[in-house]
Design a protein around this motif. Structure first.
Motif, PDB file in Angstrom:
ATOM      1  N   LEU A  22       9.158  21.297   2.263  1.00  0.00           N
ATOM      2  CA  LEU A  22       7.816  21.040   2.787  1.00  0.00           C
ATOM      3  C   LEU A  22       7.789  19.604   3.300  1.00  0.00           C
ATOM      4  N   TYR A  23       6.985  19.371   4.325  1.00  0.00           N
ATOM      5  CA  TYR A  23       6.962  18.056   4.965  1.00  0.00           C
ATOM      6  C   TYR A  23       5.588  17.404   4.838  1.00  0.00           C
ATOM      7  N   ALA A  24       5.613  16.092   4.650  1.00  0.00           N
ATOM      8  CA  ALA A  24       4.379  15.333   4.453  1.00  0.00           C
ATOM      9  C   ALA A  24       4.402  14.046   5.262  1.00  0.00           C
ATOM     10  N   ASN A  25       3.209  13.549   5.548  1.00  0.00           N
ATOM     11  CA  ASN A  25       3.045  12.206   6.090  1.00  0.00           C
ATOM     12  C   ASN A  25       2.599  11.319   4.940  1.00  0.00           C
ATOM     13  N   ILE A  26       3.209  10.148   4.836  1.00  0.00           N
ATOM     14  CA  ILE A  26       2.889   9.223   3.758  1.00  0.00           C
ATOM     15  C   ILE A  26       2.356   7.933   4.363  1.00  0.00           C
ATOM     16  N   TYR A  27       1.162   7.569   3.950  1.00  0.00           N
ATOM     17  CA  TYR A  27       0.513   6.329   4.366  1.00  0.00           C
ATOM     18  C   TYR A  27       0.539   5.411   3.153  1.00  0.00           C
ATOM     19  N   ARG A  28       1.121   4.220   3.315  1.00  0.00           N
ATOM     20  CA  ARG A  28       1.204   3.330   2.155  1.00  0.00           C
ATOM     21  C   ARG A  28       1.112   1.876   2.583  1.00  0.00           C
ATOM     22  N   PRO A  29       0.749   1.028   1.605  1.00  0.00           N
ATOM     23  CA  PRO A  29       0.724  -0.404   1.907  1.00  0.00           C
ATOM     24  C   PRO A  29       2.121  -0.891   2.278  1.00  0.00           C
ATOM     25  N   ASN A  30       2.193  -1.761   3.260  1.00  0.00           N
ATOM     26  CA  ASN A  30       3.479  -2.313   3.689  1.00  0.00           C
ATOM     27  C   ASN A  30       3.775  -3.571   2.860  1.00  0.00           C
ATOM     28  N   GLN A  31       3.880  -3.364   1.562  1.00  0.00           N
ATOM     29  CA  GLN A  31       4.229  -4.456   0.654  1.00  0.00           C
ATOM     30  C   GLN A  31       4.765  -3.853  -0.641  1.00  0.00           C
ATOM     31  N   GLN A  32       5.429  -4.673  -1.400  1.00  0.00           N
ATOM     32  CA  GLN A  32       6.015  -4.232  -2.660  1.00  0.00           C
ATOM     33  C   GLN A  32       4.929  -4.078  -3.718  1.00  0.00           C
ATOM     34  N   GLY A  33       5.187  -3.209  -4.680  1.00  0.00           N
ATOM     35  CA  GLY A  33       4.263  -3.037  -5.788  1.00  0.00           C
ATOM     36  C   GLY A  33       4.078  -1.578  -6.136  1.00  0.00           C
ATOM     37  N   LYS A  34       3.356  -1.341  -7.212  1.00  0.00           N
ATOM     38  CA  LYS A  34       3.021   0.014  -7.634  1.00  0.00           C
ATOM     39  C   LYS A  34       1.579   0.290  -7.223  1.00  0.00           C
ATOM     40  N   PHE A  35       1.352   1.482  -6.679  1.00  0.00           N
ATOM     41  CA  PHE A  35       0.037   1.848  -6.191  1.00  0.00           C
ATOM     42  C   PHE A  35      -0.293   3.267  -6.642  1.00  0.00           C
ATOM     43  N   LEU A  56     -10.667  12.248   4.339  1.00  0.00           N
ATOM     44  CA  LEU A  56      -9.837  11.162   3.827  1.00  0.00           C
ATOM     45  C   LEU A  56      -9.731  10.073   4.884  1.00  0.00           C
ATOM     46  N   ASP A  57     -10.270   8.944   4.602  1.00  0.00           N
ATOM     47  CA  ASP A  57     -10.128   7.797   5.493  1.00  0.00           C
ATOM     48  C   ASP A  57      -8.868   7.060   5.049  1.00  0.00           C
ATOM     49  N   THR A  58      -7.731   7.490   5.592  1.00  0.00           N
ATOM     50  CA  THR A  58      -6.447   6.944   5.132  1.00  0.00           C
ATOM     51  C   THR A  58      -6.370   5.437   5.296  1.00  0.00           C
ATOM     52  N   ASN A  59      -6.878   4.911   6.398  1.00  0.00           N
ATOM     53  CA  ASN A  59      -6.817   3.458   6.603  1.00  0.00           C
ATOM     54  C   ASN A  59      -7.591   2.712   5.519  1.00  0.00           C
ATOM     55  N   ARG A  60      -8.763   3.181   5.211  1.00  0.00           N
ATOM     56  CA  ARG A  60      -9.580   2.513   4.189  1.00  0.00           C
ATOM     57  C   ARG A  60      -8.928   2.631   2.812  1.00  0.00           C
ATOM     58  N   LEU A  61      -8.421   3.808   2.502  1.00  0.00           N
ATOM     59  CA  LEU A  61      -7.789   4.009   1.196  1.00  0.00           C
ATOM     60  C   LEU A  61      -6.560   3.123   1.027  1.00  0.00           C
TER      61      LEU A  61
END
Length: 98
Positions: A22-35, A56-61
Motif C-alpha cells: 500500500l502506498y502513502a504520502n507522508i507530510y512531516r517537519p523538515n527537522q530532526q526530532g520525534k513527532f 485535514l489541513d496538513t500544512n497547519r498540522l
C-alpha cells in the motif's frame, strides 16, 4: 514550536503481512526530532485534495509539530490488491501502524 519547512514524501510503500504493498504520502517537519503521527487511510485517492485534505489541513498540522500520513487503501489508486470495502481494513490498518 512552529515548523517552517514541510517535507513531503510521495508514494511511500508499506508492505502488508500478505505481501500486498500500500502506498502513502507522508507530510512531516523538515527537522530532526520525534513527532506524534496522524494516520488516515482512504479509498478516495491520497493525491486528490478535495478528499484527502478536506478535513485535514496538513500544512497547519505539520507546522504545529505533527507527522501526517495519508494512505490509499488496498486496491485503490496507487495501492496494490483488490478493493473489497471493510474486508481488509482492520489487518491493513494494524500492519500500517506496525
Amino acid at each position: 514550536m512552529e515548523i517552517t519547512q514541510i517535507l513531503l514524501e510521495k508514494n511511500v510503500p508499506c508492505t502488508m503481512r500478505d505481501g500486498t504493498v500500500l502506498y502513502a504520502n507522508i507530510y512531516r517537519p523538515n527537522q530532526q526530532g520525534k513527532f506524534p503521527v496522524l494516520l488516515t487511510r482512504l479509498p478516495y485517492g491520497k493525491d486528490l485534495p478535495f478528499y484527502s485534505h478536506r478535513y485535514l489541513d496538513t500544512n497547519r498540522l505539520v507546522s504545529n509539530g505533527y507527522v501526517v500520513i495519508i494512505q490509499d487503501v488496498r486496491g485503490r489508486y496507487h495501492s496494490e490488491g483488490e478493493f473489497h470495502p471493510f474486508t481488509y481494513e482492520a489487518e491493513d490498518g494494524y500492519d500500517t501502524v506496525e
